[in-house]
Design a protein around this motif. Structure first.
Motif, PDB file in Angstrom:
ATOM      1  N   ASP A  68      -4.816   2.288   7.183  1.00 15.35           N
ATOM      2  CA  ASP A  68      -5.240   2.812   6.094  1.00 15.35           C
ATOM      3  C   ASP A  68      -4.916   2.946   4.925  1.00 15.35           C
ATOM      4  O   ASP A  68      -4.150   2.082   4.746  1.00 15.35           O
ATOM      5  CB  ASP A  68      -4.281   4.313   6.684  1.00 15.35           C
ATOM      6  CG  ASP A  68      -4.361   5.420   8.017  1.00 15.35           C
ATOM      7  OD1 ASP A  68      -5.845   4.968   8.146  1.00 15.35           O
ATOM      8  OD2 ASP A  68      -3.383   5.716   8.092  1.00 15.35           O
ATOM      9  N   SER A  69      -6.344   2.715   3.943  1.00 14.30           N
ATOM     10  CA  SER A  69      -5.932   3.196   2.783  1.00 14.30           C
ATOM     11  C   SER A  69      -4.857   3.365   1.704  1.00 14.30           C
ATOM     12  O   SER A  69      -4.292   4.312   2.581  1.00 14.30           O
ATOM     13  CB  SER A  69      -7.109   3.266   2.224  1.00 14.30           C
ATOM     14  OG  SER A  69      -7.622   5.104   2.061  1.00 14.30           O
TER      15      SER A  69
ATOM     16  N   PRO B 194       0.561  -1.412   0.626  1.00 13.97           N
ATOM     17  CA  PRO B 194       0.058  -0.004   0.195  1.00 13.97           C
ATOM     18  C   PRO B 194       0.596   1.340  -0.072  1.00 13.97           C
ATOM     19  O   PRO B 194       1.099   2.535  -0.655  1.00 13.97           O
ATOM     20  CB  PRO B 194      -0.817   0.279   1.802  1.00 13.97           C
ATOM     21  CG  PRO B 194      -0.851  -1.717   1.803  1.00 13.97           C
ATOM     22  CD  PRO B 194      -0.035  -2.000   0.911  1.00 13.97           C
TER      23      PRO B 194
ATOM     24  N   GLU C 101      -5.759   5.350  -0.735  1.00 16.49           N
ATOM     25  CA  GLU C 101      -6.275   6.534  -0.683  1.00 16.49           C
ATOM     26  C   GLU C 101      -6.041   7.764   0.617  1.00 16.49           C
ATOM     27  O   GLU C 101      -5.368   9.171   0.488  1.00 16.49           O
ATOM     28  CB  GLU C 101      -7.610   6.445  -0.709  1.00 16.49           C
ATOM     29  CG  GLU C 101      -8.535   8.335  -1.205  1.00 16.49           C
ATOM     30  CD  GLU C 101      -9.228   8.455  -1.268  1.00 16.49           C
ATOM     31  OE1 GLU C 101     -10.563   7.928  -0.436  1.00 16.49           O
ATOM     32  OE2 GLU C 101     -10.638   9.402  -1.628  1.00 16.49           O
TER      33      GLU C 101
END
Lengths: 305, 305
Positions: free
Chosen positions: A284-285, A29, A287
């Protein structure tokens, strides 16, 4: 004035491209966010960490590593020290956490030789874009400092005002929050909120308008401010930019309630450091990580931490 | 098990009709809620207050007063004392605030001769029905007790468990909330949350499952509980019924954030009283007042305050 993360991204189009130093970049990520940040012209990156792992992960996600400088450091602590020093030495603008625990990462931030400490306390700001609210909201401190004193709160306001100003909010409205909007001697939080308001009025807290204590509805709901007795005469009438929480419990519970109930965009950075630091969590993503990079980039552009 | 206010209303269809005693009933939204409660068979009402004003307001809204007992008492304090005594003497089941300030109203609740005190502290529960959450959430204390001690929290849990059980939640899951989900000696709230959990395990807090400290996401977000290390083995995995807040600031800020950001139904009552007491504020809608009457009615049906 940035009213959304899109506004922040637009603002960055005229800024110079920033450079990230990523500690332990072997994390999908994180690499995804780094890749997107480069594609959008927000930031380049120096990837510090286990090169084999970085290459393996990048291959799996189709990321072209030829555009990045990679510094091969397998040891976690050494990788963090190496990455933070790049920012300390001015070779990068933003320090970002990868695949390592927060404690080790923060130790590198606070490293006396090569870290980013200023001698002042560290804090944290979370920036929210929430449907139905016509501006960005800056929440502090919802993640880092457990029980800020009055002096801490003064410093936290200063940090957060600087972040808001970097986002183009020239004179942010700061709401020191409480359960009630009147001073009550039995609630120290309200006394401190009033004192912060006074310090703003006499010019000791600058570049903003402080008005507290404020309840959440008067801080962010113009219709509540319209209906409540006396609320219309306040300096903040549902239009606060910065929400200052009494302590980390109030802040974090509110923060997670917002994330759970609304379709939000958010990003966050540490404050009180010499350069922007991104400490997003594993949950957390991509994004959120990208928004945090954008936020760090506008702050780096202003260099007013 | 009631999963919504409609479920509560359905539950009331098989219960006996309750009776409200309204203090200073000369208030249009209050009369509107009283009227709806009667139409739906939830509760009749005895209206105590300025009869001329009550009649004038009722005429304006087309409310037929012939179905209500009215006790004409112009003086505010006397009206409150008269109304609360009706509940104290068993002539009414629920005490409701009308057109008077909270302080005067609460004084009548605590009146030693004719009030509803139990000798134990007063607290408050707010019940939310939130789209996307498949059950009612019971929030406490978001409005009344500023800084509950460990002993207070034990009592508040007991009160709220009884309200949840009256709503058909036989063994509610109670989340003592904090910013984090692990005990941290530097955060007294987490130590107390762990102690409440222990007291539940040894049977000193009954009829519920307590699991704290819990962060908001682990309390109400099953997907967060799914992804966080160790969270799956907890007793609460995003499915809490009762949210116990560290203090009134955390509670009230969260409460008002929910009201601002989600399309909710909610109702609330005082707890720690001999009979249900409705202390809604002027800014509450007629719907909130009606929901509070329904909530008070199910609690009165169980009589387990």
């Amino acid at each position: 004035m940035s009213k959304s993360f899109d506004d922040i991204l637009a603002k960055l189009k005229t800024a110079s491209t920033k450079k990230l130093a990523v500690a332990c970049a072997q994390d999908e990520p994180v690499l995804e966010a780094v890749k997107l940040a480069k594609e959008r012209g927000i930031a380049d990156a120096i990837l510090v960490g286990d090169k084999d792992e970085i290459e393996r992960i990048a291959a799996g996600m189709g990321m072209d590593l030829s555009q990045y400088e990679i510094i091969d450091v397998k040891d976690t602590v050494e990788a963090a020290t190496t990455a933070v020093q790049l920012v300390h030495d001015g070779k990068a603008d933003i320090y970002m956490k990868g695949q390592l625990d927060s404690k080790t990462f923060l130790k590198s931030v606070l490293n006396k030789e090569v870290g980013l400490r200023t001698g002042r306390p560290l804090s944290h700001v979370c920036v929210f874009e929430i449907p139905g609210i016509d501006r960005l909201l800056f929440l502090t401190d919802v993640a880092f400092m457990p029980y800020p004193t009055l002096e801490d709160k003064k410093v936290i306001i200063e940090y957060t005002v600087n972040v808001a100003r970097a986002c183009g909010v020239e004179c942010p409205k700061v709401a020191p929050l409480a359960a009630v909007e009147v001073v009550n001697d039995k609630m120290p939080v309200t006394v401190e909120a009033a004192e912060l308001t006074r310090l703003n009025e006499i010019g000791e807290i600058k570049n903003c308008i402080v008005d507290g204590p404020l309840s959440m509805d008067l801080a962010i709901d113009p219709s509540a401010a319209e209906h409540k007795a006396g609320a219309k005469d306040r300096k903040i009438v549902g239009d606060a930019d910065i929400l200052l929480f009494p302590d980390i419990h109030a802040g974090n519970l509110t923060y997670k309630t917002i994330v759970r109930l609304a379709t939000v965009k958010n990003g966050n950075i540490l404050t009180g450091t010499k350069a922007p630091v991104i400490l997003t969590s594993r949950s957390d993503s991509v994004e959120v990580k990208l928004n945090s990079i954008a936020l760090a980039a506008v702050v780096a552009e202003e260099k007013n931490l």
